[in-house]
Write an enzyme that holds these catalytic residues in place. Structure first.
Site: not given
Ligand SMILES: Nc1nc(=O)c2c([nH]1)NC[C@@H]1CN(c3ccc(C(=O)N[C@@H](CCC(=O)O)C(=O)O)cc3)CN21
Ligand SMILES: CC(C)C(=O)C(=O)O
Ligand SMILES: [Mg+2]
Length: 290
Positions: A84, A114, A116, A184
């Site tokens: 990234d 990668k 975004e 994602e």
């Molecule tokens: N530990 C970790 N895992 C990840 O997948 C991740 C990271 N960190 N850091 C960077 C991004 C942030 N990401 C995330 C972080 C939080 C949600 C999340 O909590 N989504 C909620 C709300 C969804 C909605 O409201 O539509 C969920 O319940 O999934 C999703 C992706 C994915 N990536």
């Molecule tokens: C969740 C993945 C796709 C990512 O971008 C990351 O780990 O930073």
């Molecule tokens: Mg990332």
């Protein structure tokens, strides 16, 4: 074993072979992913949170990411390594993006970077880096580096406008030269639509079945503390296992159960005798000079 190539990755979907990608941020993580036989490792900027303890990915620097990427490279033989590019390291200009991508290739041995997003400026960066001869993985849907602009960490493609935008961005990112695309937090049905129009592999995270899947290593291991996204499946309880092991060590140190005989070095009798004699002489000397 031979290193995974871009050609092979690109052919996998047609052969009905799902692409397996996992994040790694250090040497042991890379070794484990390698030994498990994954196809791709991602040095994700999620490492800002999982291993550096930041509360988002936004503050991590290129220098910090390079330290992680080099460690992963040392542990990765066959898997294709994607890095990234962190927020701020490609936003200023195409030149900045190319310079950043080159650093990941020359100083960390990245196989691809990668980037975004799928807006106009992002596409320009993508074209510039690809033109420099560096493979680029796209990333659309929920793009955490610009999540504030998306209204938070929220699933994408759920409104008419957002669904249409995803189709446009997927095609535009492919046309800009991306070798594959991470998608994602998008409904599975939307991913299916995108898959039907794309030629490059689509790698999903929280996006239903796709040509491949990616998950954050610490999430699947069960190391991440607190709530994880809905799309995370936990395959291990390594966090708990780690705490138990350290707690047991602490308890044995406190009860003097550790170290026991099996973790001790045997003394040679002549050396022991000499140490005792020397200690006796020095103790006598100390008493005389008091
Ligand atoms: N530990 C970790 N895992 C990840 O997948 C991740 C990271 N960190 N850091 C960077 C991004 C942030 N990401 C995330 C972080 C939080 C949600 C999340 O909590 N989504 C909620 C709300 C969804 C909605 O409201 O539509 C969920 O319940 O999934 C999703 C992706 C994915 N990536
Ligand atoms: C969740 C993945 C796709 C990512 O971008 C990351 O780990 O930073
Ligand atoms: Mg990332």
């Amino acid at each position: 074993m031979t290193r995974m190539t871009l050609t092979r990755l690109t052919e996998m979907p047609a052969q009905g072979e799902p692409i397996v990608m996992v994040t790694a941020y250090d040497y042991p993580g890379a070794r484990a992913a390698e030994r498990a036989g994954v196809d791709m490792v991602l040095v994700g900027d999620s490492g800002a949170q999982t291993v550096l303890g930041y509360d988002s990915t936004v503050g991590v620097t290129v220098d910090e990411m390079l330290v992680l990427a080099r460690a992963v490279r040392r542990g990765t033989e066959t898997a294709f390594m994607v890095c990234d590019v962190p927020f701020g390291s490609t936003e200023v200009s195409d030149e900045q993006a190319v310079e950043t991508a080159i650093r990941f290739v020359t100083s960390a041995g990245a196989d691809a970077v990668k980037i975004e997003g799928g807006g106009e400026a992002r596409l320009s960066r993508l074209r510039a880096v690809v033109a420099a001869g560096i493979p680029v993985v796209g990333h659309i849907g929920l793009t955490p580096q610009t999540a504030v602009a998306l209204g938070g960490m929220r699933a994408q493609g759920r409104s008419v406008a957002s669904a249409e935008r995803l189709v446009d961005e997927a095609l535009a990112v492919q046309d800009a030269g991306a070798c594959c695309i991470v998608i994602e937090a998008v409904p599975a049905e939307i991913t299916e639509v995108l898959r039907s129009i794309l030629d490059v592999p689509l790698i999903g995270i929280g996006a239903g079945p796709a040509d491949g899947q990616v998950l954050v290593l610490h999430d699947l291991l069960g190391v991440t503390e607190g709530a994880t996204a809905k799309f995370v499946k936990q395959y291990g309880a390594v966090g708990d296992a780690t705490v138990s092991a350290i707690a047991e060590y602490a308890s044995e140190v406190r009860s003097a159960a550790f170290p026991s005989d099996e973790h001790r070095y045997a003394a040679r009798t002549d050396a022991l005798e000499a140490a005792r004699n020397r200690a006796g002489v020095l103790a006598a000397h100390r008493d005389n000079t008091r």
